[in-house]
Structure formats: structure tokens, C-alpha cells
Motif scaffolding. Structure first.
Motif, mmCIF file in Angstrom:
data_model
loop_
_atom_site.group_PDB
_atom_site.id
_atom_site.type_symbol
_atom_site.label_atom_id
_atom_site.label_comp_id
_atom_site.label_asym_id
_atom_site.label_seq_id
_atom_site.Cartn_x
_atom_site.Cartn_y
_atom_site.Cartn_z
ATOM 1 N N LEU A 232 28.547 -55.885 -37.549
ATOM 2 C CA LEU A 232 28.929 -57.147 -38.164
ATOM 3 C C LEU A 232 27.717 -57.744 -38.860
ATOM 4 C CD1 LEU A 232 30.704 -56.822 -35.417
ATOM 5 C CD2 LEU A 232 31.183 -59.243 -35.707
ATOM 6 N N GLU A 233 27.965 -58.668 -39.739
ATOM 7 C CA GLU A 233 26.906 -59.472 -40.345
ATOM 8 C C GLU A 233 27.216 -60.934 -40.074
ATOM 9 O OE1 GLU A 233 26.314 -58.695 -44.469
ATOM 10 O OE2 GLU A 233 24.713 -57.264 -44.084
ATOM 11 N N VAL A 234 26.299 -61.606 -39.373
ATOM 12 C CA VAL A 234 26.527 -62.988 -38.962
ATOM 13 C C VAL A 234 25.728 -63.920 -39.864
ATOM 14 C CG1 VAL A 234 26.282 -64.664 -37.086
ATOM 15 C CG2 VAL A 234 26.961 -62.311 -36.578
ATOM 16 N N GLY A 235 26.425 -64.853 -40.487
ATOM 17 C CA GLY A 235 25.788 -65.871 -41.299
ATOM 18 C C GLY A 235 25.878 -67.222 -40.609
ATOM 19 N N LEU A 236 24.774 -67.966 -40.605
ATOM 20 C CA LEU A 236 24.728 -69.265 -39.938
ATOM 21 C C LEU A 236 24.787 -70.384 -40.968
ATOM 22 C CD1 LEU A 236 21.897 -68.531 -37.348
ATOM 23 C CD2 LEU A 236 24.344 -68.147 -37.110
ATOM 24 N N GLY A 237 25.515 -71.437 -40.635
ATOM 25 C CA GLY A 237 25.617 -72.563 -41.538
ATOM 26 C C GLY A 237 24.290 -73.245 -41.775
ATOM 27 N N ALA A 238 23.406 -73.198 -40.768
ATOM 28 C CA ALA A 238 22.109 -73.872 -40.877
ATOM 29 C C ALA A 238 21.045 -72.998 -41.549
ATOM 30 C CB ALA A 238 21.621 -74.291 -39.493
ATOM 31 N N ILE A 239 21.303 -71.685 -41.651
ATOM 32 C CA ILE A 239 20.333 -70.769 -42.278
ATOM 33 C C ILE A 239 21.100 -69.941 -43.314
ATOM 34 C CG2 ILE A 239 18.543 -69.042 -41.861
ATOM 35 C CD1 ILE A 239 18.499 -69.869 -38.950
ATOM 36 N N GLU A 240 21.298 -70.509 -44.476
ATOM 37 C CA GLU A 240 22.174 -69.898 -45.469
ATOM 38 C C GLU A 240 21.574 -68.645 -46.102
ATOM 39 O OE1 GLU A 240 23.120 -72.881 -48.287
ATOM 40 O OE2 GLU A 240 24.270 -74.113 -46.872
ATOM 41 N N GLU A 241 20.254 -68.571 -46.175
ATOM 42 C CA GLU A 241 19.635 -67.473 -46.906
ATOM 43 C C GLU A 241 19.481 -66.199 -46.082
ATOM 44 O OE1 GLU A 241 16.313 -69.660 -44.800
ATOM 45 O OE2 GLU A 241 18.151 -70.168 -45.883
ATOM 46 N N LYS A 242 19.924 -66.195 -44.855
ATOM 47 C CA LYS A 242 19.693 -65.060 -43.970
ATOM 48 C C LYS A 242 20.983 -64.593 -43.320
ATOM 49 C CE LYS A 242 17.409 -62.193 -41.254
ATOM 50 N NZ LYS A 242 16.787 -60.959 -41.764
ATOM 51 N N LYS A 243 21.159 -63.269 -43.271
ATOM 52 C CA LYS A 243 22.264 -62.647 -42.549
ATOM 53 C C LYS A 243 21.693 -61.870 -41.363
ATOM 54 C CE LYS A 243 25.946 -63.508 -45.215
ATOM 55 N NZ LYS A 243 27.209 -64.089 -44.750
ATOM 56 N N PHE A 244 22.276 -62.055 -40.193
ATOM 57 C CA PHE A 244 21.793 -61.401 -38.988
ATOM 58 C C PHE A 244 22.730 -60.263 -38.604
ATOM 59 C CE2 PHE A 244 20.179 -65.702 -38.935
ATOM 60 C CZ PHE A 244 18.876 -65.569 -38.499
ATOM 61 N N PRO A 245 22.199 -59.046 -38.459
ATOM 62 C CA PRO A 245 23.055 -57.935 -38.024
ATOM 63 C C PRO A 245 23.491 -58.118 -36.573
ATOM 64 C CG PRO A 245 20.745 -57.247 -38.131
ATOM 65 C CD PRO A 245 20.809 -58.633 -38.715
ATOM 66 N N ALA A 246 24.685 -57.639 -36.266
ATOM 67 C CA ALA A 246 25.222 -57.773 -34.911
ATOM 68 C C ALA A 246 26.111 -56.575 -34.609
ATOM 69 C CB ALA A 246 25.999 -59.076 -34.767
ATOM 70 N N GLU A 247 26.367 -56.386 -33.322
ATOM 71 C CA GLU A 247 27.227 -55.285 -32.878
ATOM 72 C C GLU A 247 28.332 -55.838 -31.979
ATOM 73 O OE1 GLU A 247 26.990 -51.246 -30.094
ATOM 74 O OE2 GLU A 247 25.168 -52.052 -31.019
ATOM 75 N N LEU A 248 29.565 -55.491 -32.293
ATOM 76 C CA LEU A 248 30.715 -55.985 -31.528
ATOM 77 C C LEU A 248 30.706 -55.392 -30.127
ATOM 78 C CD1 LEU A 248 33.258 -57.763 -31.864
ATOM 79 C CD2 LEU A 248 34.515 -55.681 -32.433
ATOM 80 N N THR A 249 30.771 -56.260 -29.113
ATOM 81 C CA THR A 249 30.697 -55.802 -27.720
ATOM 82 C C THR A 249 31.940 -56.132 -26.906
ATOM 83 O OG1 THR A 249 29.583 -57.860 -27.073
ATOM 84 C CG2 THR A 249 28.182 -55.979 -27.662
#
Length: 368
Positions: A234-251
């Protein structure tokens, strides 16, 4: 005269018709540009809304009821296991205190009686009047009564002060039970708190979490949950950090859904890979982009080239067969991302496809 009028009218009509045909012939012909198939990577995505939270959040609760006497730390501080967070001043229950005092008085009487009996037995034993067994029984009873008195006095101190004697780890000292950051201290000095027991969860004095381990918690619709599987990226985007996408793994995918506004939603969780350059706070709102299906380097058609039959609703295009001449061709499409669609059949790479740049009566006739 009548014949002249008739012939004059016919002549005028003929002139009007000739002028109309002349204007029609001078009208510009609609020119269409063409395009061809492309090679593209197409992804079918869905978005899950939710938030990022710590993997483990520990609530610190008191082991005794009382009033917050002093708070030593504040929210945002990093603590280690055993660090002192606050102290609780015990407010003793009057009934329990009186009961404890009464027990001390009662046990003191028993101690005095046991002491007198012991001293008498010892004197008689020293003179050889009574056997050793009788003397030892008297000594044992005296020792037991002294221990009962010590227990009663200890219970009284616990009710009165929250601890017995000079214990360094008194129940009134609220300490961190894990290492991490203090997320919240919902109480203030002077607040009354309740101890945790079998009938009450107790008052939370502080919550602590390891902020280096965060997870995404969100929900997906029942129409899409069947396409998910544990372990996908997954790619997680935060409302407070718009310029960055954080990789994630579905668990985790919830086995049971909940109905919300008429739609069934399923809870999901994913481990988020953090970046040291960004500080992610607990409960940031987040959106997770989930790739449900993906096809790399496939033959695709731009969706802007497609038209749909009004009766069958099936897609078709028009292929150039000559100068200004086009032929309708039904096509079959597959995976789409809203911009490009996978082409399964109907058109070849060499075909020139009409770009629908202007509406015309011919187009409407083709749809009918």
C-alpha cells in the motif's frame, strides 16, 4: 398576367434553391484527426480512508484510589520503564480506617494474653513443672499473636497512606510500565482517580506508545475487500504531510464488516514504513492507495477514443479506411484506470482511430 406570376414564382424558388446548394457546397468539411493504440501499464486502485496509530499504546492506571498529588512529566516526553510519572495522595475510607484500628486493638489484647501465658509457661518449664511440648505451644501462640499485630498495623498503614513501612515502590507512585513517548496525560493535579480492579477499568493517568512502530487503520467497501489479500503493498498518504507517501504492507483484513450509511465496511490494518525525516503523530488522518489489479506493458486504447452504442452500451471506435472515410469497429476492453483501457480485441496496432473532436449528425446516426 396570371401565367406571368406563376412563372415568376417558380423562377424565384429556383434561384433560392440554387443559392442554397451553392452555400452547401462551400461549407467546410469536418476533418478528423486520428490516433493509434499505445503500450501502457494500467492499475486498478481503490482508496481506504483511516488514520495512523501506534502499534501498541499502553494506558497507565493507579493501583490505589486517591487524588493526584503531583505530576512530574508532560506529554511528548520520552520515558523508560520505571520512570516516575505522578504520585497519588490517598484519601482513606473512614469506615475501613476505623475497622483497621479496631483490629489492631483486638490483636493487641491477644498479644498481651499470649505474652502472659508464655512468661508463665517459661517460668514453670524452667522449674521442671511442665513438659517442653506445653512450653513450645505457648511460645508459638505468642509468636503468632505478634505476627497478627504486625499484619494489622501494616493494613492500617496501607489504608491510611497507600503503602506500608518505608517501601520504595509504594502504590502511590505511578511509574511507566513500558518505554516510549507519553501521548496523553488526561488528568491534572487534584483530580480524583480510581484504582483498576475486577469491576472497574480504573482512571487512565497516562498513555505511552512506541512512536517508531506505526500502523494504518482504515476501512474498505465490501465490493473491493474480496480483491485484497494479506501481504500486498500500500501507499499511505497523510493529510498533514502532503509531499510524502509512506510504503506499507497489509497485515489484517477483518472477517466481519460493519454497516455504515447503508454500506458494509471492512476494517484493515497495515504496517507503515516510517521515514526518519518526518515525525508522524498518532491519529493523523490518512488515505491508503491499494492496487487491486495491475498489468504491465499491455496494448491499450485511450478512453477518449471510445464511443458507446446507445442501445447495447458496448464500446466501439471508427477506423480510417480512406481519405475522410471511416468504418465502425466494435472493440472489447478489459482493465481500465479511467484514462487508458486494456484492449482485448477489435483493433490492431496499425489501425488509425478517429479522434472524436466534434459532434455531428453522422455520429448520432452511427449510434442509432
Amino acid at each position: 398576367m396570371k401565367k406571368i406570376l406563376i412563372f415568376g414564382t417558380i423562377a424565384v424558388l429556383l434561384i433560392v434553391v440554387l443559392l442554397w446548394f451553392g452555400k452547401k457546397n462551400k461549407a467546410s468539411v469536418i476533418e478528423y484527426t486520428t490516433d493509434k493504440l499505445i503500450t501502457a501499464t494500467i492499475e486498478n486502485k481503490t482508496v481506504a480512508t483511516g488514520k495512523v496509530v501506534p502499534l501498541e499504546e499502553v494506558e497507565i492506571k493507579p493501583n490505589i484510589s486517591g487524588i493526584i498529588d503531583e505530576i512530574f512529566l508532560e506529554e511528548g516526553v520520552i520515558v523508560k520503564k520505571g520512570d516516575l510519572i505522578a504520585t497519588v495522595r490517598v484519601v482513606p475510607n473512614e469506615q475501613s480506617l476505623n475497622a483497621a484500628k479496631g483490629r489492631i486493638s483486638s490483636v493487641e489484647i491477644q498479644v498481651n494474653n499470649a505474652r502472659i501465658s508464655y512468661e508463665r509457661s517459661k517460668s514453670l518449664f524452667d522449674k521442671g513443672v511442665i513438659p517442653r511440648q506445653e512450653f513450645e505451644n505457648s511460645e508459638l501462640a505468642y509468636d503468632r499473636s505478634k505476627q497478627d499485630l504486625a499484619n494489622a498495623q501494616s493494613d492500617y498503614q496501607i489504608i491510611l497512606k497507600g503503602s506500608a513501612g518505608s517501601s520504595g515502590m509504594a502504590n502511590t507512585n505511578i511509574r511507566a510500565t513500558t518505554t516510549g513517548m507519553i501521548l496523553e496525560i488526561p488528568v491534572k493535579e487534584g483530580y480524583q482517580v480510581i484504582q483498576a480492579n475486577n469491576f472497574n477499568a480504573g482512571t487512565t493517568i497516562a498513555s505511552i506508545a512506541d512512536m517508531s512502530k506505526m500502523i494504518f487503520e482504515g476501512k474498505v467497501d465490501e465490493a473491493e475487500v474480496g480483491k485484497l489479500s494479506v501481504g500486498i503493498d500500500l501507499e499511505v498518504g497523510l493529510g498533514a504531510i502532503e509531499e510524502k507517501k509512506f510504503p506499507a504492507e497489509l497485515t489484517f483484513i477483518a472477517p466481519k464488516g460493519t454497516e455504515e450509511n447503508g454500506a458494509v465496511q471492512f476494517k484493515i490494518k497495515a504496517d507503515v514504513e516510517l521515514d526518519e525525516d518526518y515525525f508522524v503523530r498518532a491519529n493523523y488522518s490518512a488515505n491508503a492507495d491499494i492496487v487491486l489489479e495491475k498489468k504491465d506493458s499491455i496494448l491499450a486504447i485511450k478512453e477518449s477514443l471510445l464511443q458507446f452504442d446507445k442501445k447495447t452500451e458496448k464500446p466501439y471506435v471508427e477506423i480510417k479506411t480512406g481519405e475522410g472515410v471511416f468504418e465502425r469497429r466494435d472493440v472489447e476492453i478489459g482493465l481500465s484506470d479511467g484514462i487508458n483501457a486494456e484492449l482485448i480485441s477489435g483493433v490492431t496496432e496499425e489501425d488509425e482511430i478517429k479522434v472524436w473532436n466534434k459532434a455531428s449528425k453522422d455520429n448520432d446516426n452511427n449510434n442509432n
